[in-house]
Design an enzyme around this catalytic site. Structure first.
Site, PDB file in Angstrom:
ATOM      1  N   HIS A  45      -8.067   9.227  -1.748  1.00 19.90           N
ATOM      2  CA  HIS A  45      -7.446   9.244  -0.428  1.00 19.90           C
ATOM      3  C   HIS A  45      -8.344   9.840   0.649  1.00 19.90           C
ATOM      4  O   HIS A  45      -8.405   9.325   1.769  1.00 19.90           O
ATOM      5  CB  HIS A  45      -6.123  10.024  -0.506  1.00 19.90           C
ATOM      6  CG  HIS A  45      -5.104   9.563   0.470  1.00 19.90           C
ATOM      7  ND1 HIS A  45      -3.751   9.618   0.229  1.00 19.90           N
ATOM      8  CD2 HIS A  45      -5.212   9.019   1.701  1.00 19.90           C
ATOM      9  CE1 HIS A  45      -3.080   9.142   1.260  1.00 19.90           C
ATOM     10  NE2 HIS A  45      -3.952   8.776   2.175  1.00 19.90           N
ATOM     11  N   ASP A  82       0.840  -1.192   0.000  1.00 19.35           N
ATOM     12  CA  ASP A  82       0.000   0.000   0.000  1.00 19.35           C
ATOM     13  C   ASP A  82       0.875   1.242   0.000  1.00 19.35           C
ATOM     14  O   ASP A  82       1.721   1.424   0.873  1.00 19.35           O
ATOM     15  CB  ASP A  82      -0.898  -0.002   1.249  1.00 19.35           C
ATOM     16  CG  ASP A  82      -1.806   1.217   1.318  1.00 19.35           C
ATOM     17  OD1 ASP A  82      -2.979   1.115   0.927  1.00 19.35           O
ATOM     18  OD2 ASP A  82      -1.334   2.292   1.771  1.00 19.35           O
ATOM     19  N   LYS A 109      -2.976   5.822  -4.158  1.00 15.80           N
ATOM     20  CA  LYS A 109      -4.108   6.685  -3.848  1.00 15.80           C
ATOM     21  C   LYS A 109      -3.999   8.050  -4.523  1.00 15.80           C
ATOM     22  O   LYS A 109      -2.894   8.580  -4.706  1.00 15.80           O
ATOM     23  CB  LYS A 109      -4.223   6.889  -2.317  1.00 15.80           C
ATOM     24  CG  LYS A 109      -4.182   5.599  -1.513  1.00 15.80           C
ATOM     25  CD  LYS A 109      -4.291   5.872  -0.024  1.00 15.80           C
ATOM     26  CE  LYS A 109      -3.935   4.626   0.768  1.00 15.80           C
ATOM     27  NZ  LYS A 109      -2.488   4.432   0.899  1.00 15.80           N
ATOM     28  N   TYR A 143       2.653  10.081  -0.327  1.00 17.76           N
ATOM     29  CA  TYR A 143       3.750   9.529   0.476  1.00 17.76           C
ATOM     30  C   TYR A 143       5.114   9.825  -0.149  1.00 17.76           C
ATOM     31  O   TYR A 143       6.147   9.626   0.493  1.00 17.76           O
ATOM     32  CB  TYR A 143       3.606   8.013   0.630  1.00 17.76           C
ATOM     33  CG  TYR A 143       2.374   7.537   1.352  1.00 17.76           C
ATOM     34  CD1 TYR A 143       1.501   8.418   1.988  1.00 17.76           C
ATOM     35  CD2 TYR A 143       2.065   6.183   1.387  1.00 17.76           C
ATOM     36  CE1 TYR A 143       0.372   7.960   2.622  1.00 17.76           C
ATOM     37  CE2 TYR A 143       0.939   5.710   2.040  1.00 17.76           C
ATOM     38  CZ  TYR A 143       0.081   6.609   2.648  1.00 17.76           C
ATOM     39  OH  TYR A 143      -1.038   6.142   3.288  1.00 17.76           O
TER      40      TYR A 143
END
Length: 281
Positions: A107, A46, A76, A51
């Site tokens: 998200h 994931d 996401k 990120y």
């Protein structure tokens, strides 16, 4: 690995019930971590655009000998891309060096923007084109989910939400289940286990099953039907988190765990959160 449970999603696709979370791991860390995780037996990863580690995930996937079709990859869409999902997805695919995403999640609903239905319509089209295998959401409450369903007729297959023993979200989990939406837990260990691992009940169960507190909590997620994605970059913890397939919690112990729920939210509130200024899950 043979005992690893697999969840069948409403669209017919299948996903490992236990995966690797990568929040807060940089591009270099995530390469090493994914290699270690894949060696242990993890087959679900994931990540997310926000990120800033999709390039590292892609590098690790290119370096492994494990076939692409055996690894389930989730990424996401961030809040500022609700109006240009295709461009955002294209960027993620390029960074990940993939032809398709197994699961693409919106998200956050970011309700103040009021663009999540428009974004969901684009998700549906991109799935039809084969760029995404399964489409879902993250941090959506029932009113957000209902609006998506009412206006498009298409249910998300997954709703990834903050869920751990201190915030069990049983009402939302039940609503998801009645609409064939699988609940996926982020921060499943309550971000390090503070207030959970040292709880007397969890300590008792750890002794009863000869497991660690983290393993008890991960098994609690699995036995409640949630997909769970604990994050670690430490090889010993990665292995510990994965060694949960040789036991199950008794029904009375699952019931006892409900007493830990104090409604403690560690992340932002989905009704108001828009900006990435303090948190990213």
């Amino acid at each position: 690995m043979e005992n690893q449970p697999i969840i069948r999603l409403a669209d017919g696709n299948h996903m490992p019930q236990l995966g690797l979370g990568s929040w807060a791991a940089d591009n270099q860390q995530v390469v090493t971590t994914i290699h270690a995780a894949l060696d242990i037996g993890y087959r679900a990863i994931d990540t997310a655009a926000i990120y800033n580690n999709e390039k590292g995930v892609g590098k690790a996937l290119q370096e492994t000998d494990i076939p692409r079709e055996d690894i389930f990859v989730t990424t996401k869409l961030w809040n500022d891309r609700h109006r240009d999902v295709r461009a955002a997805l294209t960027e993620s695919l390029e960074k990940l060096q993939l032809d398709y995403i197994d699961l693409y999640l919106m998200h956050w609903p970011a309700p103040p923007q009021d663009q999540y239905v428009e974004a969901w319509q684009q998700f549906i089209e991109l799935q039809k084109e084969g760029l995404i295998r399964s489409i879902g959401v993250s941090n959506f409450h029932t009113e957000h989910l209902q609006q998506l369903i009412n206006e498009t007729g298409v249910h998300p297959v997954i709703n990834q939400i903050e869920l751990h023993p201190l915030l069990q979200q049983r009402q939302l989990h039940a609503w998801n289940a009645t609409h064939n939406i699988v609940t996926e837990s982020w921060s499943p260990l309550a971000q390090g286990g503070e207030g959970v691992f040292d709880n007397s009940l969890v300590q008792h169960l750890a002794q009863k099953y000869s497991k660690t507190p983290a393993q008890i909590v991960i098994r609690w997620h699995i036995d409640n039907g949630m997909i769970v994605i604990p994050k670690s970059t430490t090889p010993s913890r990665l292995r510990e988190n994965f060694e949960v397939f040789d036991f199950k919690l008794d029904k009375e112990d699952l019931t006892a765990m409900t007493t830990l729920d104090i409604g403690k939210r560690l992340g932002p509130t989905p009704e108001t959160f828009v900006d990435f200024s303090d948190f990213s899950e």
